[in-house]
Write a protein that holds these residues in place. Structure first.
Motif, PDB file in Angstrom:
ATOM      1  N   ALA A  15       2.521  -5.923 -31.662  1.00 17.56           N
ATOM      2  CA  ALA A  15       3.117  -6.878 -30.721  1.00 17.56           C
ATOM      3  C   ALA A  15       2.526  -8.275 -30.849  1.00 17.56           C
ATOM      4  CB  ALA A  15       2.933  -6.371 -29.295  1.00 17.56           C
ATOM      5  N   ASP A  16       1.420  -8.416 -31.535  1.00 22.55           N
ATOM      6  CA  ASP A  16       0.716  -9.711 -31.596  1.00 22.55           C
ATOM      7  C   ASP A  16       0.753 -10.312 -33.002  1.00 22.55           C
ATOM      8  OD1 ASP A  16      -0.794  -7.779 -32.744  1.00 22.55           O
ATOM      9  OD2 ASP A  16      -2.610  -8.141 -31.580  1.00 22.55           O
ATOM     10  N   GLN A  17       1.861 -10.074 -33.706  1.00 22.80           N
ATOM     11  CA  GLN A  17       2.056 -10.624 -35.049  1.00 22.80           C
ATOM     12  C   GLN A  17       0.998 -10.119 -36.046  1.00 22.80           C
ATOM     13  OE1 GLN A  17       2.408 -14.904 -34.800  1.00 22.80           O
ATOM     14  NE2 GLN A  17       4.444 -14.767 -33.880  1.00 22.80           N
ATOM     15  N   ARG A  18       0.543  -8.942 -35.772  1.00 25.14           N
ATOM     16  CA  ARG A  18      -0.359  -8.284 -36.706  1.00 25.14           C
ATOM     17  C   ARG A  18       0.391  -7.103 -37.304  1.00 25.14           C
ATOM     18  NH1 ARG A  18      -5.721  -6.552 -34.281  1.00 25.14           N
ATOM     19  NH2 ARG A  18      -6.750  -7.462 -36.096  1.00 25.14           N
ATOM     20  N   CYS A  19      -0.071  -6.616 -38.437  1.00 22.03           N
ATOM     21  CA  CYS A  19       0.569  -5.472 -39.079  1.00 22.03           C
ATOM     22  C   CYS A  19      -0.503  -4.473 -39.493  1.00 22.03           C
ATOM     23  CB  CYS A  19       1.367  -5.910 -40.299  1.00 22.03           C
ATOM     24  SG  CYS A  19       2.352  -4.586 -41.033  1.00 22.03           S
ATOM     25  N   ARG A  20      -0.277  -3.238 -39.077  1.00 20.91           N
ATOM     26  CA  ARG A  20      -1.185  -2.166 -39.450  1.00 20.91           C
ATOM     27  C   ARG A  20      -0.602  -1.433 -40.654  1.00 20.91           C
ATOM     28  NH1 ARG A  20      -1.684   3.255 -38.921  1.00 20.91           N
ATOM     29  NH2 ARG A  20      -3.773   4.113 -38.594  1.00 20.91           N
ATOM     30  N   PHE A  21      -1.372  -1.357 -41.732  1.00 20.67           N
ATOM     31  CA  PHE A  21      -0.973  -0.645 -42.938  1.00 20.67           C
ATOM     32  C   PHE A  21      -1.749   0.672 -43.010  1.00 20.67           C
ATOM     33  CE2 PHE A  21      -0.098  -5.065 -43.750  1.00 20.67           C
ATOM     34  CZ  PHE A  21       1.097  -5.060 -44.448  1.00 20.67           C
TER      35      PHE A  21
END
Length: 613
Positions: A15-21
């Motif tokens: 939701a905070d413009q982060r991406c979990r890979f």
């Protein structure tokens, strides 16, 4: 943006413009994320429990492409990639599932007994071969009486054209069809028109080209062999990660693409001898998601095991799958219509077989199968008919013929009407294969677009071997040539011409009758009295309904056949007669009502249904 909290793998936007890979690689020594930005960025992933690796990165926009570099060596696309914009050998791309503005908020799915399924292949359903083009045809299906479409597999496969069973990225939507956004628009449009959507998924093997899963971990086991090579690893060392990969994939389609049900391809090739079968685990997970989303989702298995355990609930030792395809119904009907007796068709070909399929669900329910040279199946008579999906045609039974002939090329017009009526008035869940409703004449051929010439040749030789059981003469059309694919595209204009128009209207009338009489209501063993006469080519039954009952008579003889009707307690009234001039039939002598004991004469290859309140 909302996080895809159900996924430990793949690229999950936060939701905070982060991406979990995240990925699963239990025997890897190191993993590096390569973000293919204007300035390439490499970020190491951290190992977690039981082979999972992950890293969260700031400022990753939707559409960002990436790969994983394994053990400091080569880089590969993500096995859980949600989009492959450059095909199976290219990098993966990040997908933002919150970006699509769904318009189906009022949709809650429909009861499975109300499903009338229309199986379609996106690439040949329209000349454009896309999700977007399919949307324009939905009003036609709705007007016909269809209530659900079943989409052949769309998981990313090599090249531009394929049946879909060669998919190698189970989470990614095929680019040549329109990618993730295109599929969502199609599903949304279906729901807004009152149509449910079933997606065909493949959990028994990976395709032969572009499958990089083996670079990450033991997704495949050599303990078992399938027709496509080693089996997917559901019960060998490190299988927990593979099981999670597949169960989460099922939930992914239901949650993020609003799919209403999954057709599970060839579950007899899903090998799992653990204490809890993968399918039981999947059924539990889907039931939990259905409770969370306050609407039902269905799992429908394709199986040739004739094993009722697949359908039974967990408390009875079953897997809890909602329904399964009924091969026996198709084979019994097909052989009566065509007289074919090669391969597995040798086990059928009698009126007795079709009568048994109608009454007992399975023709082989513990009885000896000459083709298999052993006893086959078990009993399912205590299960409702609505747990079985039946058809006169489907992609397998048409496309796995050497020349891809539909019934329209194999039997006369009267037999097409007979086949339709037997299927659509049955107490089972009916399925149509695209184009059958108007007698499509184009074949449905097997086609591929592999890039490896050796693989193309191997496919060709493999298809030739398959046809030996059916004693096919000649050679199959070259599956890799685009012309083979183009030949399989539907000719929609046929619907407005001659017998094709009549057949479409006939299908529409049958589906109207099915809805009016509630023929889709579950039937049990005591609800049906089934009979047959092989010498006369007759199959007939009486069936109790929620309101009233029906008398169904079918003549599979190319000549007239007579049948004696016992005196009814109340009159029978003719509901539909395939032989009448209204349906371009040869004419009929059937009475409009039956009030006393009498003998009626059925026209050749004809069907009639009588009803009473």
């Amino acid at each position: 943006m909302m996080a895809n909290t159900d996924l430990q793998i793949g690229a999950v936007l936060q939701a905070d413009q982060r991406c979990r890979f995240g990925l699963w690689g239990p025997e890897l020594q190191s993993v590096e994320l390569q973000l293919l930005l204007p300035q390439a960025v490499t970020v190491p992933l951290k190992p977690g429990d039981r082979g999972f690796w992950s890293v969260t990165v700031d400022g990753v926009a939707p559409g960002t492409q990436y790969r994983y570099r394994l053990n400091g060596d080569s880089a590969y696309p993500d096995p859980a990639s949600q989009y492959q914009p450059q095909g199976v050998h290219g990098p993966s791309a990040v997908v933002d599932h919150s970006a699509y503005d769904w318009g189906d908020g009022a949709w809650g799915n429909i009861p499975l007994p109300d499903y009338v399924i229309y199986e379609l292949h996106v690439g040949t359903f329209t000349p454009q071969g896309s999700f977007e083009a399919a949307i324009a045809r939905l009003p036609d299906l709705k007007a016909l009486g269809i209530s659900a479409i079943e989409i052949m597999p769309v998981a990313q496969f090599p090249g531009q054209r394929n049946w879909g069973y060669d998919g190698v990225f189970p989470y990614a939507v095929q680019t040549s069809y329109g990618g993730p956004a295109g599929l969502k628009r199609l599903v949304d449009a279906c729901h807004q028109q009152g149509l449910a959507v079933i997606l065909d998924v493949v959990y028994n093997h990976f395709g032969p080209e572009g499958n990089y899963s083996g670079c990450y971990g033991p997704y495949i086991t050599q303990k078992y062999n399938t027709p496509w090579g080693g089996a997917i690893n559901f019960d060998d060392a490190w299988c927990d990660g593979v099981r999670q990969f597949v169960v989460q994939n099922a939930l992914y389609w239901l949650r993020h693409y609003h799919i209403d049900g999954l057709r599970l391809d060839a579950i007899h090739a899903i090998y799992d001898f653990g204490a809890k079968h993968l399918l039981a685990e999947m059924a539990e997970a889907v039931a939990a998601l259905s409770a969370q989303l306050h609407k039902p989702h269905y799992l429908i298995a394709e199986s040739d095991l004739n094993d009722s355990r697949i359908l039974r609930p967990a408390e009875q030792g079953g897997y809890g799958i909602d329904a399964q395809w009924s091969d026996d119904f198709h084979h019994a009907l097909h052989t009566l219509l065509t007289q074919e007796d090669n391969g597995y068709y040798q086990d059928f070909g009698s009126c007795q077989a079709l009568a048994k399929a109608l009454r007992d669900r399975y023709v082989y329910n513990g009885t000896y199968s000459p083709f298999r040279r052993r006893r086959h199946g078990n009993s399912a008579t205590d299960l409702p008919t609505t747990q079985f999906v039946v058809c006169a045609q489907n992609h397998d039974q048409v496309g796995n013929r050497m020349l891809g002939e539909r019934l329209s090329q194999l039997v006369p017009f009267e037999a097409l009407k007979l086949a339709a009526a037997v299927t659509l008035t049955s107490p089972f869940v009916p399925l149509l294969f695209m184009g059958e409703e108007y007698g499509e004449t184009a074949p449905f051929l097997y086609f591929i677009d592999h890039g490896d010439p050796d693989l193309v040749q191997a496919v060709f030789q493999g298809r030739k071997r398959e046809f030996k059981d059916f004693h096919a003469i000649g050679e199959p059309p070259p599956a890799h040539e685009e012309a083979t694919f183009q030949q399989s595209t539907l000719n929609w204009d046929l619907r407005h011409q001659g017998h094709h128009k009549t057949l479409w209207q006939y299908y529409q009338q049958l589906l109207t009758l099915r809805k009016q009489l509630k023929l889709g209501a579950p039937a049990w063993a005591d609800d049906m009295q089934v009979g047959y006469d092989d010498a006369k080519g007759l199959v007939y039954y009486q069936r109790s309904l929620p309101q009233g009952s029906v008398l169904v008579v079918m003549n599979f003889n190319p000549t007239q056949s007579a049948i004696a009707v016992a005196p009814p307690r109340q009159p029978w009234y003719l509901g539909i007669d395939s032989a009448t001039a209204a349906w371009q039939g040869p004419g009929s002598s059937l009475p409009p009502a039956i009030a006393v004991s009498q003998t009626i004469v059925l026209a050749p290859l004809s069907f009639a249904l009588y009803k009473r309140n």
